[in-house]
Design an enzyme around this catalytic site. Structure first.
Site, PDB file in Angstrom:
ATOM      1  N   HIS A   1       0.829  -1.208   0.000  1.00  0.00           N
ATOM      2  CA  HIS A   1       0.000   0.000   0.000  1.00  0.00           C
ATOM      3  C   HIS A   1       0.861   1.254   0.000  1.00  0.00           C
ATOM      4  O   HIS A   1       0.624   2.195  -0.771  1.00  0.00           O
ATOM      5  CB  HIS A   1      -0.917   0.025   1.219  1.00  0.00           C
ATOM      6  CG  HIS A   1      -1.505   1.381   1.475  1.00  0.00           C
ATOM      7  ND1 HIS A   1      -2.557   1.882   0.752  1.00  0.00           N
ATOM      8  CD2 HIS A   1      -1.158   2.356   2.349  1.00  0.00           C
ATOM      9  CE1 HIS A   1      -2.843   3.105   1.171  1.00  0.00           C
ATOM     10  NE2 HIS A   1      -2.008   3.409   2.135  1.00  0.00           N
TER      11      HIS A   1
ATOM     12  N   SER B   1      -3.840   1.138  -4.419  1.00  0.00           N
ATOM     13  CA  SER B   1      -3.176  -0.064  -3.916  1.00  0.00           C
ATOM     14  C   SER B   1      -4.145  -1.197  -3.617  1.00  0.00           C
ATOM     15  O   SER B   1      -3.764  -2.210  -3.044  1.00  0.00           O
ATOM     16  CB  SER B   1      -2.374   0.268  -2.656  1.00  0.00           C
ATOM     17  OG  SER B   1      -3.219   0.770  -1.638  1.00  0.00           O
TER      18      SER B   1
ATOM     19  N   HIS C   1       1.214   5.770  -1.669  1.00  0.00           N
ATOM     20  CA  HIS C   1       1.880   7.011  -1.273  1.00  0.00           C
ATOM     21  C   HIS C   1       3.222   7.207  -1.969  1.00  0.00           C
ATOM     22  O   HIS C   1       3.606   8.350  -2.263  1.00  0.00           O
ATOM     23  CB  HIS C   1       2.027   7.037   0.243  1.00  0.00           C
ATOM     24  CG  HIS C   1       0.702   6.943   0.940  1.00  0.00           C
ATOM     25  ND1 HIS C   1      -0.213   7.985   0.923  1.00  0.00           N
ATOM     26  CD2 HIS C   1       0.121   5.941   1.631  1.00  0.00           C
ATOM     27  CE1 HIS C   1      -1.296   7.615   1.582  1.00  0.00           C
ATOM     28  NE2 HIS C   1      -1.127   6.386   2.018  1.00  0.00           N
TER      29      HIS C   1
END
Length: 304
Positions: free
Chosen positions: A157, A222, A162
């Site tokens: 993720h 994600s 990010h």
């Protein structure tokens, strides 16, 4: 929230159940490995150096499986800004990148870096660190039995969401905007307001591209299952007051998403809300939430 949205994929065939049934929350061997990796974060300050993880073969296989699935899904359902950022992120297909590997590239591109999180990160530290160019990220990998869904954020993720965001100056500026607002305030209820708009934008935000919803939020980028069902999602126009009045459950698919016309609109809308926010701000009243979305592994989301 519908029964489907309140439940979680708990098996490789997509069978739904409660989050507690997911092997990532119930397998004792997996949990022992997760705790060992998370323990590396204990006592570390923001920006402190920390050791790499020696990932095992099953974890590397999980990464490769998810990379293949997400790469295709993002190509179909992610917005142009996210895909442009992905071009610069250089997410490796063959191995799990160490935080230092990701951070070195992010530093060159936007001045950001990952800082280590082992689990829950309180709002002040998590959000405020963005002002200084640090994003809290974990190192552990989701359970191999259900590689396309995890009930908590993991390294996949953080890198696929990010890490892609923070390869883009436009996204990085929004993270810093949120970070500066969090640094100004001390009241937890006001910090929670910032966390909630972060959730509905940088984690679960959507852009309208020629009448088609396209994902930009890191949790969507994600999450193979959730980004793939984007065309069927209930999507509302970008509205901060509506976000603050909308309950959400961090353990499963989101029942409501918010869409902007462009990333500039997201930045302008958040700036209009955040720049006037301080400890004297009157918190918006809203329905009691089943979960308040405490920041886990660097973000209050489920990072599928």
């Amino acid at each position: 929230m519908s029964g489907t949205q309140a439940r979680t994929p708990v098996a490789a065939d997509g069978r739904l159940g409660s989050a507690a049934e997911h092997p990532g929350l119930s397998d004792p061997d997996y949990l022992s490995r997760r705790r060992a990796i998370a323990a590396l974060a204990r006592g570390r300050r923001v920006g402190d150096p920390y050791p790499p993880v020696d990932y095992v073969a099953s974890e590397e296989r999980t990464w490769r499986t998810v990379h293949r699935a997400l790469w295709r899904a993002q190509g179909e359902y992610a917005c142009r800004a996210a895909l442009d950022a992905r071009d610069h992120a250089s997410v490796p297909a063959d191995h799990i990148p160490q935080h230092a590997e990701v951070g070195a590239r992010l530093r060159r591109l936007t001045g950001f870096a990952f800082t280590l999180a082992g689990g829950v990160v309180e709002n002040k530290r998590f959000l405020g660190s963005m002002a200084d160019g640090y994003f809290h990220a974990v190192q552990f990998v989701r359970h191999p039995a259900v590689p396309l869904f995890t009930p908590e954020p993991d390294v996949i993720h953080d890198v696929f969401g990010h890490g892609i965001h923070l390869s883009s100056p436009a996204f990085a500026d929004i993270y810093r905007l949120i970070g500066r607002a969090a640094m100004r305030v001390r009241r937890e209820d006001v910090l929670q307001m910032i966390s909630d708009v972060y959730w509905f934008t940088l984690e679960y935000g959507v852009l309208d591209e020629n009448g088609t919803p396209k994902a930009y939020g890191a949790a969507l980028l994600s999450s193979f299952g959730e980004i793939s069902r984007l065309p069927a999602a209930r999507i509302r126009p970008l509205d901060v007051d509506a976000m603050l009045a909308t309950p959400y459950d961090i353990r499963g698919y989101q029942p409501v998403l918010f869409s902007a016309r462009s990333l500039d609109e997201v930045a302008d809308t958040l700036a209009g809300f955040l720049e006037g926010l301080d400890d004297d701000s009157e918190p918006r009243r809203r329905p009691a939430l089943e979960s308040t979305g405490s920041a886990v592994g660097g973000q209050p989301d489920r990072g599928r």
